[in-house]
Design a protein around this motif. Structure first.
Motif, mmCIF file in Angstrom:
data_model
loop_
_atom_site.group_PDB
_atom_site.id
_atom_site.type_symbol
_atom_site.label_atom_id
_atom_site.label_comp_id
_atom_site.label_asym_id
_atom_site.label_seq_id
_atom_site.Cartn_x
_atom_site.Cartn_y
_atom_site.Cartn_z
ATOM 1 N N ASP A 157 72.348 -1.073 37.949
ATOM 2 C CA ASP A 157 73.749 -1.470 37.842
ATOM 3 C C ASP A 157 73.811 -2.997 37.689
ATOM 4 N N LEU A 158 74.157 -3.448 36.506
ATOM 5 C CA LEU A 158 74.156 -4.892 36.221
ATOM 6 C C LEU A 158 75.273 -5.641 36.926
ATOM 7 N N ASN A 159 76.205 -4.926 37.558
ATOM 8 C CA ASN A 159 77.300 -5.563 38.287
ATOM 9 C C ASN A 159 76.944 -5.875 39.736
ATOM 10 N N ILE A 160 75.791 -5.408 40.197
ATOM 11 C CA ILE A 160 75.379 -5.642 41.588
ATOM 12 C C ILE A 160 74.717 -7.018 41.687
ATOM 13 N N PRO A 161 75.263 -7.924 42.506
ATOM 14 C CA PRO A 161 74.690 -9.268 42.629
ATOM 15 C C PRO A 161 73.249 -9.223 43.140
ATOM 16 N N GLN A 162 72.433 -10.094 42.616
ATOM 17 C CA GLN A 162 71.027 -10.161 43.001
ATOM 18 C C GLN A 162 70.724 -11.457 43.757
ATOM 19 N N TYR A 163 71.669 -11.879 44.574
ATOM 20 C CA TYR A 163 71.509 -13.049 45.423
ATOM 21 C C TYR A 163 72.427 -12.876 46.624
ATOM 22 N N GLY A 164 72.194 -13.642 47.669
ATOM 23 C CA GLY A 164 73.083 -13.586 48.821
ATOM 24 C C GLY A 164 72.386 -13.961 50.119
ATOM 25 N N LEU A 165 73.038 -13.627 51.212
ATOM 26 C CA LEU A 165 72.561 -13.950 52.549
ATOM 27 C C LEU A 165 71.488 -12.965 53.002
ATOM 28 N N ILE A 166 70.719 -13.400 53.972
ATOM 29 C CA ILE A 166 69.804 -12.524 54.696
ATOM 30 C C ILE A 166 70.394 -12.327 56.090
ATOM 31 N N GLY A 167 70.386 -11.107 56.575
ATOM 32 C CA GLY A 167 70.977 -10.825 57.882
ATOM 33 C C GLY A 167 70.153 -9.844 58.689
ATOM 34 N N ILE A 168 70.235 -9.969 60.000
ATOM 35 C CA ILE A 168 69.603 -9.028 60.926
ATOM 36 C C ILE A 168 70.711 -8.194 61.538
ATOM 37 N N GLN A 169 70.566 -6.862 61.494
ATOM 38 C CA GLN A 169 71.599 -5.966 62.001
ATOM 39 C C GLN A 169 71.127 -5.202 63.231
ATOM 40 N N ILE A 170 72.026 -5.061 64.200
ATOM 41 C CA ILE A 170 71.876 -4.045 65.232
ATOM 42 C C ILE A 170 73.016 -3.063 64.982
ATOM 43 N N HIS A 171 72.669 -1.789 64.854
ATOM 44 C CA HIS A 171 73.651 -0.766 64.474
ATOM 45 C C HIS A 171 74.493 -0.356 65.674
ATOM 46 N N GLY A 172 75.772 -0.093 65.427
ATOM 47 C CA GLY A 172 76.662 0.383 66.471
ATOM 48 C C GLY A 172 76.369 1.830 66.843
ATOM 49 N N GLY A 173 76.774 2.222 68.062
ATOM 50 C CA GLY A 173 76.685 3.618 68.465
ATOM 51 C C GLY A 173 75.490 3.984 69.306
ATOM 52 N N GLY A 174 74.684 3.015 69.693
ATOM 53 C CA GLY A 174 73.524 3.320 70.521
ATOM 54 C C GLY A 174 73.277 2.247 71.561
ATOM 55 N N LYS A 175 72.523 2.621 72.589
ATOM 56 C CA LYS A 175 72.033 1.644 73.545
ATOM 57 C C LYS A 175 70.652 1.242 73.044
#
Length: 197
Positions: free
Chosen positions: A165-183
């Motif tokens: 998909d040529l509309n999807i940007p190929q640059y941006g931020l890097i992030g670390i995620q902790i997912h909701g819904g768990g301990k």
């Protein structure tokens, strides 16, 4: 000067081991630094929703390496590494972009967070569990080169994806995620990046 000696191709650290210089996120209640390691989440309280700790700088083509550990046994135990991503405005805690997943049912797969909301490609579910060190440290590597994305865990390639998909940007931020819904708690250290251009 050869390409190998080019400053643009040198490996640099994204985390200094002492504070959140170069990063932004909820560093009062969710994210903290312990023993030269970024720690997010809680084993005592359910994580309310997704939380992200993000770089201030953006990146396009790179090799990102880090050590990760995910612990917890109550609720949805999942973690991800965002890349070529951006912060959302509503809700402001969410991100949009590629996610190198790690956790229940999504081990080392490539997910499209808050955009297409689906797994783009996943490894063999049985084989990948042979590669993952559960509740222990793992070497995670993301290679983003042009429209090609490859993920590696402990030296094993899990996925190889090319974005059509040529509309999807190929640059941006890097992030670390902790997912909701768990301990759950995620631990991240030794974060390095080698920019490829």
């Amino acid at each position: 000067m050869s390409c190998q000696n080019s400053p643009a191709l040198k490996v640099k650290s994204l985390f200094n081991g002492t504070d959140f210089s170069g990063w932004e996120g909820d560093t009062l209640t969710i994210w903290r630094v312990e023993d030269k390691t970024i720690v997010g989440g809680s084993l005592n309280n359910t994580v309310a929703h997704n939380y992200f700790l993000c770089t201030i700088d953006t990146y396009d083509d790179f090799i990102l390496k880090l050590k990760i550990k995910l612990t917890g046994d109550e609720g949805f135990i999942n973690y991800g590494i965002q890349f070529r991503s951006r912060r959302m405005n509503d809700p402001d805690y969410e991100m949009v972009g590629y996610q190198a997943d790690f956790g229940e049912a999504y081990w080392v797969s490539l997910y499209d967070e808050s955009r297409r909301n689906k797994t783009l490609i996943a490894p063999d579910a049985v084989k990948v569990l042979e590669w993952v060190n559960s509740n222990d440290w793992n070497d995670y590597e993301i290679r983003a080169e042009g429209r090609r994305i490859r993920l590696f865990i402990n030296g094993h390639q899990s996925v190889d994806y090319t974005e059509d998909d040529l509309n999807i940007p190929q640059y941006g931020l890097i992030g670390i995620q902790i997912h909701g819904g768990g301990k759950a708690q995620v631990y991240v250290k030794d974060i390095t990046i080698q920019e490829l251009k």
